[in-house]
Design a protein around this motif. Structure first.
Motif, PDB file in Angstrom:
ATOM      1  N   VAL A  12      44.559  27.712   7.658  1.00 35.34           N
ATOM      2  CA  VAL A  12      44.655  28.292   6.319  1.00 35.34           C
ATOM      3  C   VAL A  12      46.053  28.884   6.117  1.00 35.34           C
ATOM      4  O   VAL A  12      46.212  30.060   5.799  1.00 35.34           O
ATOM      5  CB  VAL A  12      43.539  29.328   6.036  1.00 35.34           C
ATOM      6  N   LYS A  13      47.052  28.059   6.309  1.00 31.40           N
ATOM      7  CA  LYS A  13      48.460  28.475   6.269  1.00 31.40           C
ATOM      8  C   LYS A  13      48.801  29.264   5.012  1.00 31.40           C
ATOM      9  O   LYS A  13      49.436  30.315   5.088  1.00 31.40           O
ATOM     10  CB  LYS A  13      49.357  27.235   6.383  1.00 31.40           C
ATOM     11  N   HIS A  14      48.403  28.795   3.865  1.00 30.00           N
ATOM     12  CA  HIS A  14      48.746  29.458   2.601  1.00 30.00           C
ATOM     13  C   HIS A  14      48.164  30.879   2.553  1.00 30.00           C
ATOM     14  O   HIS A  14      48.860  31.831   2.224  1.00 30.00           O
ATOM     15  CB  HIS A  14      48.253  28.628   1.415  1.00 30.00           C
ATOM     16  N   PHE A  15      46.891  31.005   2.880  1.00 34.47           N
ATOM     17  CA  PHE A  15      46.255  32.331   2.877  1.00 34.47           C
ATOM     18  C   PHE A  15      46.892  33.245   3.915  1.00 34.47           C
ATOM     19  O   PHE A  15      47.098  34.436   3.675  1.00 34.47           O
ATOM     20  CB  PHE A  15      44.755  32.226   3.141  1.00 34.47           C
ATOM     21  N   LEU A  16      47.195  32.695   5.084  1.00 33.97           N
ATOM     22  CA  LEU A  16      47.797  33.487   6.155  1.00 33.97           C
ATOM     23  C   LEU A  16      49.138  34.069   5.725  1.00 33.97           C
ATOM     24  O   LEU A  16      49.406  35.249   5.958  1.00 33.97           O
ATOM     25  CB  LEU A  16      47.979  32.625   7.412  1.00 33.97           C
ATOM     26  N   GLU A  17      49.951  33.279   5.077  1.00 35.98           N
ATOM     27  CA  GLU A  17      51.262  33.769   4.614  1.00 35.98           C
ATOM     28  C   GLU A  17      51.101  34.947   3.652  1.00 35.98           C
ATOM     29  O   GLU A  17      51.769  35.974   3.792  1.00 35.98           O
ATOM     30  CB  GLU A  17      52.040  32.648   3.931  1.00 35.98           C
ATOM     31  N   ILE A  18      50.205  34.816   2.698  1.00 35.24           N
ATOM     32  CA  ILE A  18      49.972  35.891   1.730  1.00 35.24           C
ATOM     33  C   ILE A  18      49.413  37.128   2.428  1.00 35.24           C
ATOM     34  O   ILE A  18      49.829  38.261   2.146  1.00 35.24           O
ATOM     35  CB  ILE A  18      49.024  35.403   0.612  1.00 35.24           C
ATOM     36  N   CYS A  19      48.500  36.930   3.349  1.00 34.90           N
ATOM     37  CA  CYS A  19      47.894  38.041   4.080  1.00 34.90           C
ATOM     38  C   CYS A  19      48.946  38.808   4.879  1.00 34.90           C
ATOM     39  O   CYS A  19      49.029  40.036   4.788  1.00 34.90           O
ATOM     40  CB  CYS A  19      46.808  37.515   5.011  1.00 34.90           C
ATOM     41  N   VAL A  20      49.764  38.098   5.649  1.00 26.83           N
ATOM     42  CA  VAL A  20      50.768  38.758   6.485  1.00 26.83           C
ATOM     43  C   VAL A  20      51.776  39.512   5.619  1.00 26.83           C
ATOM     44  O   VAL A  20      52.147  40.649   5.939  1.00 26.83           O
ATOM     45  CB  VAL A  20      51.471  37.753   7.425  1.00 26.83           C
ATOM     46  N   LYS A  21      52.190  38.928   4.508  1.00 24.18           N
ATOM     47  CA  LYS A  21      53.119  39.630   3.611  1.00 24.18           C
ATOM     48  C   LYS A  21      52.500  40.920   3.080  1.00 24.18           C
ATOM     49  O   LYS A  21      53.168  41.952   3.001  1.00 24.18           O
ATOM     50  CB  LYS A  21      53.544  38.721   2.454  1.00 24.18           C
ATOM     51  N   SER A  22      51.224  40.878   2.725  1.00 21.84           N
ATOM     52  CA  SER A  22      50.574  42.085   2.214  1.00 21.84           C
ATOM     53  C   SER A  22      50.440  43.143   3.310  1.00 21.84           C
ATOM     54  O   SER A  22      50.632  44.336   3.053  1.00 21.84           O
ATOM     55  CB  SER A  22      49.213  41.766   1.593  1.00 21.84           C
ATOM     56  N   VAL A  23      50.138  42.726   4.519  1.00 22.80           N
ATOM     57  CA  VAL A  23      50.021  43.671   5.632  1.00 22.80           C
ATOM     58  C   VAL A  23      51.379  44.297   5.942  1.00 22.80           C
ATOM     59  O   VAL A  23      51.476  45.507   6.171  1.00 22.80           O
ATOM     60  CB  VAL A  23      49.419  42.995   6.883  1.00 22.80           C
ATOM     61  N   GLN A  24      52.432  43.498   5.917  1.00 20.86           N
ATOM     62  CA  GLN A  24      53.772  44.034   6.174  1.00 20.86           C
ATOM     63  C   GLN A  24      54.119  45.151   5.193  1.00 20.86           C
ATOM     64  O   GLN A  24      54.664  46.178   5.586  1.00 20.86           O
ATOM     65  CB  GLN A  24      54.825  42.926   6.106  1.00 20.86           C
ATOM     66  N   LYS A  25      53.792  44.963   3.927  1.00 19.37           N
ATOM     67  CA  LYS A  25      54.055  46.019   2.940  1.00 19.37           C
ATOM     68  C   LYS A  25      53.209  47.256   3.208  1.00 19.37           C
ATOM     69  O   LYS A  25      53.667  48.379   3.050  1.00 19.37           O
ATOM     70  CB  LYS A  25      53.797  45.506   1.525  1.00 19.37           C
ATOM     71  N   ALA A  32      53.018  50.291  13.456  1.00 24.52           N
ATOM     72  CA  ALA A  32      51.953  49.297  13.538  1.00 24.52           C
ATOM     73  C   ALA A  32      52.513  47.956  13.983  1.00 24.52           C
ATOM     74  O   ALA A  32      53.717  47.714  13.918  1.00 24.52           O
ATOM     75  CB  ALA A  32      51.262  49.149  12.184  1.00 24.52           C
ATOM     76  N   GLU A  33      51.606  47.106  14.417  1.00 19.22           N
ATOM     77  CA  GLU A  33      51.976  45.750  14.804  1.00 19.22           C
ATOM     78  C   GLU A  33      50.992  44.773  14.167  1.00 19.22           C
ATOM     79  O   GLU A  33      49.845  45.127  13.880  1.00 19.22           O
ATOM     80  CB  GLU A  33      51.952  45.594  16.329  1.00 19.22           C
ATOM     81  N   ILE A  34      51.479  43.574  13.943  1.00 20.57           N
ATOM     82  CA  ILE A  34      50.630  42.497  13.424  1.00 20.57           C
ATOM     83  C   ILE A  34      50.522  41.449  14.516  1.00 20.57           C
ATOM     84  O   ILE A  34      51.535  41.004  15.064  1.00 20.57           O
ATOM     85  CB  ILE A  34      51.230  41.863  12.156  1.00 20.57           C
ATOM     86  N   ILE A  35      49.297  41.067  14.816  1.00 19.53           N
ATOM     87  CA  ILE A  35      49.033  40.041  15.822  1.00 19.53           C
ATOM     88  C   ILE A  35      48.254  38.923  15.138  1.00 19.53           C
ATOM     89  O   ILE A  35      47.169  39.156  14.598  1.00 19.53           O
ATOM     90  CB  ILE A  35      48.202  40.602  16.992  1.00 19.53           C
ATOM     91  N   VAL A  36      48.813  37.725  15.149  1.00 21.17           N
ATOM     92  CA  VAL A  36      48.112  36.561  14.602  1.00 21.17           C
ATOM     93  C   VAL A  36      47.702  35.680  15.771  1.00 21.17           C
ATOM     94  O   VAL A  36      48.537  35.265  16.578  1.00 21.17           O
ATOM     95  CB  VAL A  36      48.997  35.768  13.619  1.00 21.17           C
ATOM     96  N   VAL A  37      46.409  35.426  15.864  1.00 20.78           N
ATOM     97  CA  VAL A  37      45.884  34.487  16.850  1.00 20.78           C
ATOM     98  C   VAL A  37      45.538  33.219  16.097  1.00 20.78           C
ATOM     99  O   VAL A  37      44.793  33.252  15.116  1.00 20.78           O
ATOM    100  CB  VAL A  37      44.628  35.049  17.559  1.00 20.78           C
ATOM    101  N   ILE A  91      43.894  40.178   1.205  1.00 26.62           N
ATOM    102  CA  ILE A  91      45.126  40.764   0.677  1.00 26.62           C
ATOM    103  C   ILE A  91      44.947  42.268   0.759  1.00 26.62           C
ATOM    104  O   ILE A  91      44.012  42.823   0.196  1.00 26.62           O
ATOM    105  CB  ILE A  91      45.398  40.317  -0.767  1.00 26.62           C
ATOM    106  N   VAL A  92      45.863  42.909   1.475  1.00 28.56           N
ATOM    107  CA  VAL A  92      45.771  44.339   1.726  1.00 28.56           C
ATOM    108  C   VAL A  92      46.606  45.089   0.702  1.00 28.56           C
ATOM    109  O   VAL A  92      47.766  44.742   0.453  1.00 28.56           O
ATOM    110  CB  VAL A  92      46.279  44.657   3.154  1.00 28.56           C
ATOM    111  N   ALA A  93      46.046  46.130   0.111  1.00 31.85           N
ATOM    112  CA  ALA A  93      46.787  46.972  -0.827  1.00 31.85           C
ATOM    113  C   ALA A  93      47.796  47.810  -0.045  1.00 31.85           C
ATOM    114  O   ALA A  93      47.609  48.120   1.134  1.00 31.85           O
ATOM    115  CB  ALA A  93      45.839  47.883  -1.595  1.00 31.85           C
ATOM    116  N   GLU A  94      48.877  48.209  -0.708  1.00 38.92           N
ATOM    117  CA  GLU A  94      49.955  48.924  -0.033  1.00 38.92           C
ATOM    118  C   GLU A  94      49.517  50.272   0.527  1.00 38.92           C
ATOM    119  O   GLU A  94      50.131  50.768   1.471  1.00 38.92           O
ATOM    120  CB  GLU A  94      51.143  49.093  -0.977  1.00 38.92           C
ATOM    121  N   ASP A  95      48.485  50.885  -0.015  1.00 36.73           N
ATOM    122  CA  ASP A  95      48.037  52.183   0.486  1.00 36.73           C
ATOM    123  C   ASP A  95      46.763  52.099   1.336  1.00 36.73           C
ATOM    124  O   ASP A  95      46.098  53.095   1.568  1.00 36.73           O
ATOM    125  CB  ASP A  95      47.824  53.146  -0.694  1.00 36.73           C
ATOM    126  N   THR A  96      46.444  50.928   1.814  1.00 39.78           N
ATOM    127  CA  THR A  96      45.206  50.727   2.586  1.00 39.78           C
ATOM    128  C   THR A  96      45.206  51.489   3.891  1.00 39.78           C
ATOM    129  O   THR A  96      44.220  52.124   4.247  1.00 39.78           O
ATOM    130  CB  THR A  96      44.980  49.227   2.861  1.00 39.78           C
TER     131      THR A  96
END
Length: 97
Positions: A12-25, A32-37, A91-96
């Motif tokens: 799910v490459k497209h969804f993953l890209e959007i998800c990671v960008k939202s988490v980074q914000k 924090a760290e982001i781990i993608v398996v 998609i994670v909100a910026e204040d999550t």
């Protein structure tokens, strides 16, 4: 490290890209760290992650071992006091966090 976010991906490459960008914000102001398996995706997810997100911990698996095992692989390397497991279509909100 306060938080580890584990994201399990499978084709799910497209969804993953959007998800990671939202988490980074959402983690800009916390430790924090982001781990993608990745459960052996064949849709270009690996190449996208390496090109766009070189600072994200990316664990490519050569076989799809399923949801529980994939998440456990990420949890094993997590260094955060807290762990959040996300689906890649989130998609994670910026204040999550």
């Amino acid at each position: 490290m306060q938080l580890s976010i584990v994201i399990l991906n499978y084709n799910v490459k497209h969804f993953l890209e959007i998800c990671v960008k939202s988490v980074q914000k959402a983690i800009e102001h916390i430790k924090a760290e982001i781990i993608v398996v990745d459960n052996a995706s064949t849709d270009g997810s690996k190449e996208m992650m390496q090109a766009i997100f070189p600072d994200v911990i990316y664990l490519y698996q050569t076989e799809n071992a399923g949801f529980p095992k994939g998440n456990n692989i990420g949890v094993e390397v997590a260094k955060g006091e807290f762990i959040c497991i996300l689906n890649p279509d989130t998609i994670v909100a910026e204040d999550t966090f």
